[in-house]
Write an enzyme that holds these catalytic residues in place. Structure first.
Site, PDB file in Angstrom:
ATOM      1  CG  ASP A 119      -2.034   2.315   6.332  1.00 28.93           C
ATOM      2  OD1 ASP A 119      -2.048   1.999   5.117  1.00 28.93           O
ATOM      3  OD2 ASP A 119      -2.681   3.269   6.788  1.00 28.93           O
ATOM      4  CG  ASP A 135      -1.318   8.609   2.222  1.00 26.26           C
ATOM      5  OD1 ASP A 135      -0.662   8.695   3.272  1.00 26.26           O
ATOM      6  OD2 ASP A 135      -1.835   9.599   1.672  1.00 26.26           O
ATOM      7  CG  ASP A 140      -1.782   1.189   1.351  1.00 22.33           C
ATOM      8  OD1 ASP A 140      -2.548   1.431   0.399  1.00 22.33           O
ATOM      9  OD2 ASP A 140      -1.705   1.902   2.362  1.00 22.33           O
TER      10      ASP A 140
END
Length: 331
Positions: A210, A17, A15
């Site tokens: 995240d 951001d 991923d």
């Protein structure tokens, strides 16, 4: 031979951001981790639900930040959505686009055309754009209620910004869902399509992210192990109450976890910590005498919470109290 987490995998599906950067700032150690993986023969494919930017723009941004990235290393939900459309509608079919020019470009590359109005649309594709207004959403509803195929690039309720979480594509999709009574096909995480395309010919992928409800749930959807890093959207409180399909295989403070042995990263008992489950919740005690005491406390808490339930979390002793404060679990 190195026996760490990285050595068990042949590609990282990462991923962006919250995992590699936050806004305009690189997360400390992320560039070094990705470059180190590449030097050991483990490439990174950058997998993003963001459909508002072209793959070339994403690659250029990553390269500017120091990551080894070119266009072929980027997979976006707009690419997955356009591929899904091309499989289900005839060549040249008119598609009504709710989103940016980047999403429209992906539709055109698949040999489809852009619908001028809801009346001519065979399909609707919906991705995030900060400029989407009521009229565009209303036309999408009209097309869908008339039978148009509907594909959403992703259903993330929020997107991270320097101002905090703001409405994401999923929030706008919900508007269309409510007004049309229809349910879209979804291209991005946690649906499997985007991650499967990103995996390519690799056979031992590791999903790194995240966010529990996109990255980690997406890993479960494709049957791949996952590394949850604590640098972005989801935190300790969400982990403790995570449903089975949202639970990561490994938990790391950041991407430096790639260079640790997998057994050190799985949720479970940890040296220096004890977690007791009782009728009022969990109680953490101990001195945290380990190389990574705070994250180890979380790994120990997760294992017990997932077995017995979370409830209230309390501490016995100064070290445990400090750990709960750092994890954002202190009351």
């Amino acid at each position: 031979m190195t026996d760490d987490l990285l050595s068990r995998h042949d590609v990282l599906l990462a991923d962006l951001d919250g995992t590699l950067y936050r806004g305009a700032d690189v997360i400390p150690g992320a560039v070094e981790a990705v470059r180190g993986a590449a030097e050991r023969g483990v490439p990174t494919v950058y997998v993003t639900n963001n459909a508002s930017r072209r793959p070339s723009e994403v690659a250029a941004h990553l390269a500017e930040l120091g990551f080894p990235a070119d266009i072929a290393d980027v997979r976006t939900s707009s690419q997955a959505a356009s591929a899904m459309l091309a499989e289900q509608v005839p060549a040249g079919a008119p598609v009504f686009v709710v989103g940016t020019d980047a999403l429209a470009d992906e539709i055109l590359t698949r040999g489809l055309t852009l619908a001028d109005s809801a009346d001519t649309a065979v399909a609707v594709v919906q991705g995030h754009s900060p400029d989407t207004g009521w009229r565009r959403l209303a036309d999408a509803v009209v097309a869908i209620r008339s039978g148009a195929l509907w594909i959403a690039t992703n259903v993330d309720a929020t997107l991270p910004t320097e101002r905090g979480p703001l409405p994401g594509n999923g929030s706008m999709v919900q508007v269309v869902r409510t007004a049309s009574g229809a349910e879209p096909q979804v291209a991005g995480k946690p649906a499997a399509r985007l991650l499967r395309e990103a995996q390519g010919d690799a056979v031992r992928p590791l999903v790194v992210g995240d966010r529990l409800d996109t990255d980690i749930e997406g890993a479960h959807a494709v049957g791949a192990p996952s590394l949850m890093v604590l640098t972005g959207a989801s935190g300790a409180a969400e982990l403790l109450v995570a449903r089975p399909e949202l639970r990561p295989t490994y938990i790391g403070a950041d991407l430096a976890a790639l260079n640790r042995h997998p057994a050190e990263l799985v949720p479970g008992p940890r040296e220096g910590w004890r977690v007791d489950a009782g009728p009022d919740g969990l109680r953490l005690s101990g001195d945290g005498a380990s190389a990574e005491p705070i994250t180890d406390a979380l790994r120990a808490l997760c294992a017990t919470a997932w077995e017995h339930g979370a409830g209230r979390v309390t501490a016995e002793g100064d070290a445990a109290a400090r750990a709960l404060v750092e994890l954002g679990l202190a009351r």
